[in-house]
Motif scaffolding. Structure first.
Motif, PDB file in Angstrom:
ATOM      1  N   LYS A 247       0.836  -1.198   0.000  1.00  0.00           N
ATOM      2  CA  LYS A 247       0.000   0.000   0.000  1.00  0.00           C
ATOM      3  C   LYS A 247       0.874   1.253   0.000  1.00  0.00           C
ATOM      4  O   LYS A 247       1.930   1.282   0.615  1.00  0.00           O
ATOM      5  CB  LYS A 247      -0.917   0.009   1.229  1.00  0.00           C
ATOM      6  CG  LYS A 247      -1.967  -1.091   1.229  1.00  0.00           C
ATOM      7  CD  LYS A 247      -2.854  -0.995   2.454  1.00  0.00           C
ATOM      8  CE  LYS A 247      -3.920  -2.073   2.438  1.00  0.00           C
ATOM      9  NZ  LYS A 247      -4.786  -1.999   3.650  1.00  0.00           N
ATOM     10  N   SER A 248       0.413   2.271  -0.690  1.00  0.00           N
ATOM     11  CA  SER A 248       1.145   3.533  -0.699  1.00  0.00           C
ATOM     12  C   SER A 248       1.036   4.200   0.669  1.00  0.00           C
ATOM     13  O   SER A 248       0.116   3.926   1.434  1.00  0.00           O
ATOM     14  CB  SER A 248       0.592   4.465  -1.785  1.00  0.00           C
ATOM     15  OG  SER A 248      -0.765   4.772  -1.525  1.00  0.00           O
ATOM     16  N   HIS A 249       1.978   5.072   0.973  1.00  0.00           N
ATOM     17  CA  HIS A 249       1.933   5.785   2.248  1.00  0.00           C
ATOM     18  C   HIS A 249       2.454   7.204   2.052  1.00  0.00           C
ATOM     19  O   HIS A 249       3.222   7.479   1.126  1.00  0.00           O
ATOM     20  CB  HIS A 249       2.774   5.075   3.317  1.00  0.00           C
ATOM     21  CG  HIS A 249       4.237   4.995   2.993  1.00  0.00           C
ATOM     22  ND1 HIS A 249       4.801   3.918   2.328  1.00  0.00           N
ATOM     23  CD2 HIS A 249       5.259   5.859   3.217  1.00  0.00           C
ATOM     24  CE1 HIS A 249       6.090   4.123   2.175  1.00  0.00           C
ATOM     25  NE2 HIS A 249       6.404   5.301   2.702  1.00  0.00           N
ATOM     26  N   ARG A 250       2.019   8.079   2.895  1.00  0.00           N
ATOM     27  CA  ARG A 250       2.488   9.460   2.867  1.00  0.00           C
ATOM     28  C   ARG A 250       3.692   9.577   3.792  1.00  0.00           C
ATOM     29  O   ARG A 250       3.581   9.321   4.994  1.00  0.00           O
ATOM     30  CB  ARG A 250       1.380  10.416   3.331  1.00  0.00           C
ATOM     31  CG  ARG A 250       1.801  11.886   3.370  1.00  0.00           C
ATOM     32  CD  ARG A 250       0.685  12.755   3.943  1.00  0.00           C
ATOM     33  NE  ARG A 250       1.039  14.164   3.927  1.00  0.00           N
ATOM     34  CZ  ARG A 250       1.753  14.765   4.864  1.00  0.00           C
ATOM     35  NH1 ARG A 250       2.199  14.085   5.902  1.00  0.00           N
ATOM     36  NH2 ARG A 250       2.034  16.052   4.783  1.00  0.00           N
ATOM     37  N   TRP A 251       4.844   9.931   3.232  1.00  0.00           N
ATOM     38  CA  TRP A 251       6.021  10.052   4.076  1.00  0.00           C
ATOM     39  C   TRP A 251       5.923  11.324   4.918  1.00  0.00           C
ATOM     40  O   TRP A 251       5.312  12.302   4.531  1.00  0.00           O
ATOM     41  CB  TRP A 251       7.306  10.055   3.242  1.00  0.00           C
ATOM     42  CG  TRP A 251       7.473  11.199   2.308  1.00  0.00           C
ATOM     43  CD1 TRP A 251       7.011  11.297   1.033  1.00  0.00           C
ATOM     44  CD2 TRP A 251       8.162  12.424   2.582  1.00  0.00           C
ATOM     45  NE1 TRP A 251       7.363  12.497   0.486  1.00  0.00           N
ATOM     46  CE2 TRP A 251       8.078  13.220   1.408  1.00  0.00           C
ATOM     47  CE3 TRP A 251       8.847  12.942   3.684  1.00  0.00           C
ATOM     48  CZ2 TRP A 251       8.655  14.485   1.309  1.00  0.00           C
ATOM     49  CZ3 TRP A 251       9.411  14.196   3.591  1.00  0.00           C
ATOM     50  CH2 TRP A 251       9.317  14.948   2.418  1.00  0.00           C
TER      51      TRP A 251
ATOM     52  N   GLY B  83      11.342   4.542  -0.094  1.00  0.00           N
ATOM     53  CA  GLY B  83      10.158   4.148   0.669  1.00  0.00           C
ATOM     54  C   GLY B  83      10.214   4.389   2.154  1.00  0.00           C
ATOM     55  O   GLY B  83       9.422   3.808   2.905  1.00  0.00           O
TER      56      GLY B  83
ATOM     57  N   HIS C 234       9.329   5.857   5.668  1.00  0.00           N
ATOM     58  CA  HIS C 234       8.054   6.393   6.135  1.00  0.00           C
ATOM     59  C   HIS C 234       8.198   7.790   6.726  1.00  0.00           C
ATOM     60  O   HIS C 234       7.248   8.572   6.710  1.00  0.00           O
ATOM     61  CB  HIS C 234       7.442   5.455   7.180  1.00  0.00           C
ATOM     62  CG  HIS C 234       7.127   4.091   6.637  1.00  0.00           C
ATOM     63  ND1 HIS C 234       8.021   3.044   6.705  1.00  0.00           N
ATOM     64  CD2 HIS C 234       6.030   3.621   5.997  1.00  0.00           C
ATOM     65  CE1 HIS C 234       7.477   1.977   6.137  1.00  0.00           C
ATOM     66  NE2 HIS C 234       6.282   2.294   5.696  1.00  0.00           N
TER      67      HIS C 234
ATOM     68  N   GLU D 223       2.568  10.749  -1.832  1.00  0.00           N
ATOM     69  CA  GLU D 223       2.089   9.390  -1.629  1.00  0.00           C
ATOM     70  C   GLU D 223       2.527   8.548  -2.820  1.00  0.00           C
ATOM     71  O   GLU D 223       2.362   8.942  -3.962  1.00  0.00           O
ATOM     72  CB  GLU D 223       0.564   9.373  -1.505  1.00  0.00           C
ATOM     73  CG  GLU D 223       0.053  10.040  -0.235  1.00  0.00           C
ATOM     74  CD  GLU D 223      -1.443   9.842  -0.055  1.00  0.00           C
ATOM     75  OE1 GLU D 223      -2.015   9.036  -0.806  1.00  0.00           O
ATOM     76  OE2 GLU D 223      -2.025  10.479   0.824  1.00  0.00           O
ATOM     77  N   TYR D 224       3.067   7.386  -2.544  1.00  0.00           N
ATOM     78  CA  TYR D 224       3.580   6.544  -3.617  1.00  0.00           C
ATOM     79  C   TYR D 224       3.750   5.129  -3.104  1.00  0.00           C
ATOM     80  O   TYR D 224       3.720   4.868  -1.904  1.00  0.00           O
ATOM     81  CB  TYR D 224       4.924   7.068  -4.121  1.00  0.00           C
ATOM     82  CG  TYR D 224       5.962   7.080  -3.028  1.00  0.00           C
ATOM     83  CD1 TYR D 224       6.800   6.003  -2.831  1.00  0.00           C
ATOM     84  CD2 TYR D 224       6.061   8.165  -2.152  1.00  0.00           C
ATOM     85  CE1 TYR D 224       7.720   5.991  -1.803  1.00  0.00           C
ATOM     86  CE2 TYR D 224       6.984   8.167  -1.131  1.00  0.00           C
ATOM     87  CZ  TYR D 224       7.814   7.079  -0.957  1.00  0.00           C
ATOM     88  OH  TYR D 224       8.708   7.072   0.066  1.00  0.00           O
ATOM     89  N   THR D 225       3.959   4.205  -4.022  1.00  0.00           N
ATOM     90  CA  THR D 225       4.227   2.828  -3.648  1.00  0.00           C
ATOM     91  C   THR D 225       5.683   2.477  -3.922  1.00  0.00           C
ATOM     92  O   THR D 225       6.433   2.132  -3.034  1.00  0.00           O
ATOM     93  CB  THR D 225       3.310   1.863  -4.424  1.00  0.00           C
ATOM     94  OG1 THR D 225       1.946   2.186  -4.137  1.00  0.00           O
ATOM     95  CG2 THR D 225       3.567   0.419  -4.001  1.00  0.00           C
ATOM     96  N   ASP D 226       6.084   2.612  -5.172  1.00  0.00           N
ATOM     97  CA  ASP D 226       7.441   2.217  -5.546  1.00  0.00           C
ATOM     98  C   ASP D 226       7.810   2.919  -6.848  1.00  0.00           C
ATOM     99  O   ASP D 226       7.825   2.310  -7.917  1.00  0.00           O
ATOM    100  CB  ASP D 226       7.515   0.692  -5.704  1.00  0.00           C
ATOM    101  CG  ASP D 226       8.915   0.194  -5.996  1.00  0.00           C
ATOM    102  OD1 ASP D 226       9.871   0.769  -5.448  1.00  0.00           O
ATOM    103  OD2 ASP D 226       9.051  -0.762  -6.771  1.00  0.00           O
ATOM    104  N   GLN D 227       8.153   4.178  -6.756  1.00  0.00           N
ATOM    105  CA  GLN D 227       8.347   4.977  -7.956  1.00  0.00           C
ATOM    106  C   GLN D 227       9.548   4.556  -8.780  1.00  0.00           C
ATOM    107  O   GLN D 227       9.605   4.835  -9.975  1.00  0.00           O
ATOM    108  CB  GLN D 227       8.465   6.458  -7.593  1.00  0.00           C
ATOM    109  CG  GLN D 227       7.167   7.037  -7.063  1.00  0.00           C
ATOM    110  CD  GLN D 227       7.119   8.536  -7.149  1.00  0.00           C
ATOM    111  OE1 GLN D 227       7.844   9.150  -7.897  1.00  0.00           O
ATOM    112  NE2 GLN D 227       6.239   9.143  -6.382  1.00  0.00           N
TER     113      GLN D 227
END
Length: 291
Positions: free
Chosen positions: A67-71, A233, A235, A264-268
């Protein structure tokens, strides 16, 4: 804007590249001449293409399910004087930080340091060698009393990840970034994969930028290592202050978030030939050491 037609570019195979490289190297085998080692002493080739991803589908499978997350942007504040600490904390939060990490030895200073701080809308974490009573500290993470794994600063990603995996399962992993841009991206990706494989995918990865001896160099290090850690990635992240003004370091994070759109991203970086291969090499290096 007219769409780009990438089909106009010729497809180049690995063999074609080797032939061209050998010609430019005047007959020297490019496989021997262009092999190199990065700052972590990981052996790498001079060229990668789509064919190198054929055995790395496991990485795409894993990251496509994450799942994507906001760092989050944190700032570390050393609490020695409660009024000065309170000023720094409020400035950090009003300056765009999502939370602060308090380095504190005297628990009696905590209430004064957090005066007028709404703990319901920001993250407060505490680093202390003294025992701190968690009563009344709801929403706060006490470190290292059972919630945080403090990873010893290292220049080797395999050693760093081994320390994490061999340590107890903690909610909060506190690690240093590497100055090599692509190595940092790949290290965080490898850490995320290995934690997920170990059933620890919910661990929070926090990254800090180590202090460099040159203040001028620190500005560039904050930007490059910080961006790399975010792309990998992490956090949360905090940027080291080089000249006594945390506003500059804080705004580095603000600029990365607001100007680049990396929120917000998963794996750019997934699909990048070099990064995928380097991630795989780090994972295999860690697993080899764990045998």
């Amino acid at each position: 804007m007219k769409e780009l037609n990438l089909d106009i570019f010729p497809k180049i195979s690995n063999d074609q590249w080797k032939k061209l490289a050998e010609n430019q190297l005047k007959g020297v085998n490019p496989d021997d001449k262009l092999k190199w080692r990065n700052s972590a002493e990981i052996s790498l080739e001079g060229y990668y293409d789509q064919s190198d991803l054929q055995e790395l589908e496991y990485l795409n499978t894993y990251f496509s399910q994450v799942k994507s997350h906001r760092w989050k942007l944190y700032e570390e504040v050393t609490v020695k004087d409660e009024k000065e600490a309170n000023r720094q904390i409020l400035n950090a939060l009003m300056g765009g930080c999502d939370g602060v990490i308090l380095s504190i030895e005297n628990p009696d200073l905590l209430d004064g340091a957090l005066k007028e701080v709404d703990r319901n809308i920001c993250d407060i974490s505490i680093r202390s060698n003294e025992h701190i009573n968690p009563e009344g500290l709801s929403g706060m993470m006490i470190m290292p009393d059972g919630n945080c794994l403090l990873v010893e600063e290292t220049e080797n990603p395999i050693s760093q990840l081994l320390e994490v995996l061999k340590g107890e399962d903690q909610n909060f992993i506190y690690r240093n970034a590497f100055s090599d841009f692509f190595l940092e991206i790949s290290t965080v990706r490898a850490l995320r994969f290995l934690l997920g494989e170990a059933g620890r995918g919910n661990n929070h990865i926090h990254t800090y930028i180590p202090k460099h001896q040159s203040n001028e160099h620190q500005w560039f290090l904050n930007t490059t290592a910080g961006l790399a850690s975010i792309l990998g990635g992490s956090h949360s992240i905090d940027f080291t202050t080089a000249i006594g003004d945390p506003r500059i370091s804080r705004n580095t994070g603000n600029l990365i978030r607001e100007e680049s759109g990396i929120d917000e991203y998963t794996d750019q970086c997934g699909g990048s030939y070099y990064i995928e291969v380097l991630t795989d090499k780090i994972i295999k290096g860690v697993k080899e050491k764990l045998k």
